[in-house]
Scaffold this active site. Structure first.
Site, PDB file in Angstrom:
ATOM      1  N   ARG A  51      24.111   0.011  -1.808  1.00  0.00           N
ATOM      2  CA  ARG A  51      25.213  -0.891  -2.135  1.00  0.00           C
ATOM      3  C   ARG A  51      24.759  -2.202  -2.758  1.00  0.00           C
ATOM      4  O   ARG A  51      25.305  -2.628  -3.785  1.00  0.00           O
ATOM      5  CB  ARG A  51      26.013  -1.248  -0.866  1.00  0.00           C
ATOM      6  CG  ARG A  51      27.109  -0.304  -0.519  1.00  0.00           C
ATOM      7  CD  ARG A  51      27.223  -0.215   0.996  1.00  0.00           C
ATOM      8  NE  ARG A  51      25.996   0.348   1.504  1.00  0.00           N
ATOM      9  CZ  ARG A  51      25.800   1.655   1.592  1.00  0.00           C
ATOM     10  NH1 ARG A  51      26.743   2.484   1.293  1.00  0.00           N
ATOM     11  NH2 ARG A  51      24.628   2.132   2.012  1.00  0.00           N
ATOM     12  N   THR A  52      23.790  -2.850  -2.144  1.00  0.00           N
ATOM     13  CA  THR A  52      23.461  -4.204  -2.610  1.00  0.00           C
ATOM     14  C   THR A  52      22.883  -4.142  -4.026  1.00  0.00           C
ATOM     15  O   THR A  52      23.324  -4.861  -4.924  1.00  0.00           O
ATOM     16  CB  THR A  52      22.474  -4.880  -1.636  1.00  0.00           C
ATOM     17  OG1 THR A  52      22.991  -4.731  -0.319  1.00  0.00           O
ATOM     18  CG2 THR A  52      22.315  -6.350  -1.954  1.00  0.00           C
ATOM     19  N   LYS A  80      -0.319  -3.007  -5.635  1.00  0.00           N
ATOM     20  CA  LYS A  80      -1.735  -3.320  -5.935  1.00  0.00           C
ATOM     21  C   LYS A  80      -2.155  -4.611  -5.250  1.00  0.00           C
ATOM     22  O   LYS A  80      -3.258  -5.098  -5.461  1.00  0.00           O
ATOM     23  CB  LYS A  80      -1.913  -3.481  -7.450  1.00  0.00           C
ATOM     24  CG  LYS A  80      -1.509  -2.285  -8.269  1.00  0.00           C
ATOM     25  CD  LYS A  80      -1.665  -2.630  -9.756  1.00  0.00           C
ATOM     26  CE  LYS A  80      -0.712  -1.829 -10.601  1.00  0.00           C
ATOM     27  NZ  LYS A  80      -0.551  -2.415 -11.949  1.00  0.00           N
ATOM     28  N   ARG A 101      15.267  -8.216  -2.395  1.00  0.00           N
ATOM     29  CA  ARG A 101      15.279  -7.705  -1.011  1.00  0.00           C
ATOM     30  C   ARG A 101      13.842  -7.443  -0.596  1.00  0.00           C
ATOM     31  O   ARG A 101      13.066  -6.867  -1.369  1.00  0.00           O
ATOM     32  CB  ARG A 101      16.092  -6.421  -0.897  1.00  0.00           C
ATOM     33  CG  ARG A 101      15.949  -5.761   0.469  1.00  0.00           C
ATOM     34  CD  ARG A 101      16.898  -4.630   0.682  1.00  0.00           C
ATOM     35  NE  ARG A 101      18.263  -5.118   0.855  1.00  0.00           N
ATOM     36  CZ  ARG A 101      19.294  -4.343   1.204  1.00  0.00           C
ATOM     37  NH1 ARG A 101      19.093  -3.043   1.403  1.00  0.00           N
ATOM     38  NH2 ARG A 101      20.492  -4.844   1.339  1.00  0.00           N
ATOM     39  N   HIS A 129      21.298 -11.879   5.275  1.00  0.00           N
ATOM     40  CA  HIS A 129      21.817 -11.065   4.166  1.00  0.00           C
ATOM     41  C   HIS A 129      23.057 -11.798   3.643  1.00  0.00           C
ATOM     42  O   HIS A 129      24.193 -11.367   3.838  1.00  0.00           O
ATOM     43  CB  HIS A 129      22.165  -9.670   4.691  1.00  0.00           C
ATOM     44  CG  HIS A 129      22.385  -8.635   3.630  1.00  0.00           C
ATOM     45  ND1 HIS A 129      22.588  -8.947   2.291  1.00  0.00           N
ATOM     46  CD2 HIS A 129      22.442  -7.276   3.715  1.00  0.00           C
ATOM     47  CE1 HIS A 129      22.762  -7.825   1.604  1.00  0.00           C
ATOM     48  NE2 HIS A 129      22.661  -6.792   2.449  1.00  0.00           N
TER      49      HIS A 129
HETATM   50  N1   CP Z   1      25.099  -3.241   3.203  1.00  0.00           N
HETATM   51  C1   CP Z   1      23.913  -3.056   2.604  1.00  0.00           C
HETATM   52  O1   CP Z   1      23.048  -3.964   2.535  1.00  0.00           O
HETATM   53  O2   CP Z   1      23.728  -1.777   2.138  1.00  0.00           O
HETATM   54  P1   CP Z   1      22.465  -1.277   1.333  1.00  0.00           P
HETATM   55  O3   CP Z   1      21.287  -1.290   2.290  1.00  0.00           O
HETATM   56  O4   CP Z   1      22.811   0.102   0.861  1.00  0.00           O
HETATM   57  O5   CP Z   1      22.212  -2.234   0.212  1.00  0.00           O
END
Ligand code: CP
Length: 308
Positions: A51-52, A80, A101, A129
């Site tokens: 999703r993100t 590396k 991320r 998040h």
């Molecule tokens: N909600 C969320 O962070 O989903 P993903 O891990 O799929 O990005």
């Protein structure tokens, strides 16, 4: 706001502005189709995501911009041994904005210290998040019409769930919210949140183990997955993973206007039969994530739609 690293980087006014823009984008997408023309978003995902990452990419494409990036540490020079700082400095030569991320808490903050372009934290370890928080706030506002005066139950892995940590911090600025934490003792919210958010601000909260006990009180239930990737011991994960399964039977005692949120991915904690119930908001929530990320990209890049 230059970067978005922590949900507390967002003032209540910032949140209002972003949610209002997200609403306008969803109503009038044609107004925004070219606003990021010639701009590039880099998605640096050192941890898996559906999703993100994809909502960020869809967001930038729908704003007329372009996207580059990688979806695992293995496919970048991190494999590396390249540092986060060097990765960020390099990508800043190619892109106008970065969504990152990383499994290490604080990694997007480190990156933000080395570049002059906006860095967005797309999830750092079990910490924060903030763009999921914007997604959750937009969902609550769209479902309830407000961001205050409700009872919310957070259910599941409240220890490792970064979406829970970030949402609690953001909500702590709004009035008259009753918090009920539903988790096994081992997966309770971290002590720092209890002290820094609830105790410091004098906000009461309850901790319970049984979902059924509090279901009739809830206006919102925020379900979470038990975060297998954060456990040191697989046996502990196996013992705890099915602590809560929300099914139609458990919803019998729930309010008719309950909103069921989940940041997703779901493993087993919401029965698929619940998906047909109008109270299930989690796929609408996933769509809201694209709208609010469009708004955030525009805000951080300082672009706006021409008004006729
Ligand atoms: N909600 C969320 O962070 O989903 P993903 O891990 O799929 O990005």
């Amino acid at each position: 706001m230059r970067h978005l690293i922590d949900p507390m980087d967002l003032s209540v006014e910032d949140i209002d502005r972003l949610l209002n823009l997200a609403d306008d984008i969803s109503k009038h997408p044609e107004k925004y189709r070219e606003v990021c023309r010639y701009k590039k978003l880099a998605t640096l995902f050192f941890e898996p995501s559906t999703r993100t990452r994809l909502s960020f990419e869809a967001a930038m494409l729908e704003l007329g911009g372009s996207v580059l990036g990688f979806s695992s540490a293995d496919s970048s020079s991190a494999a590396k041994g390249e540092s986060i700082a060097d990765t960020a400095r390099t990508v800043a030569c190619y892109a106008d904005i970065i969504a990152m991320r990383h499994p290490k808490e604080g990694a997007p903050y480190v990156a933000s210290q080395f570049v002059d372009i906006p860095i967005i934290n797309a999830g750092d370890g079990g910490h924060n998040h903030p763009t999921q928080t914007l997604t959750d706030l937009l969902t609550i506002r769209r479902e309830k019409g407000r961001l205050d005066h409700f009872t919310i139950g957070f259910c599941g892995d409240l220890k490792f769930g970064r979406t829970v940590h970030s949402l609690i911090k953001a909500l702590s600025r709004y009035d008259d919210i009753n918090y009920i934490m539903i988790s096994p003792e081992e997966l309770q919210i971290p002590e720092y949140l209890k002290k820094d958010v609830f105790e410091r601000k004098g906000i009461p909260f309850r901790e319970v183990e049984k979902m059924e006990e509090v279901m009739p009180e809830l206006d919102i239930i925020y379900m979470t997955r038990v975060q297998r990737e954060r456990f040191f011991n697989e046996a502990d994960y196996v013992r705890l993973k099915d602590s809560y399964i929300l099914d139609m039977d458990k919803l019998k005692n729930a309010k008719e206007d309950l909103s069921i949120l989940h940041p997703l991915p779901r493993v087993n904690e919401i029965s698929v039969k619940v998906d047909q119930d109008p109270r299930a908001c989690y796929f609408r929530q996933a769509l809201n994530g694209k709208h609010v990320r469009m708004a955030l990209i525009m805000d951080l890049l300082g672009v706006s739609a021409d008004e006729d």
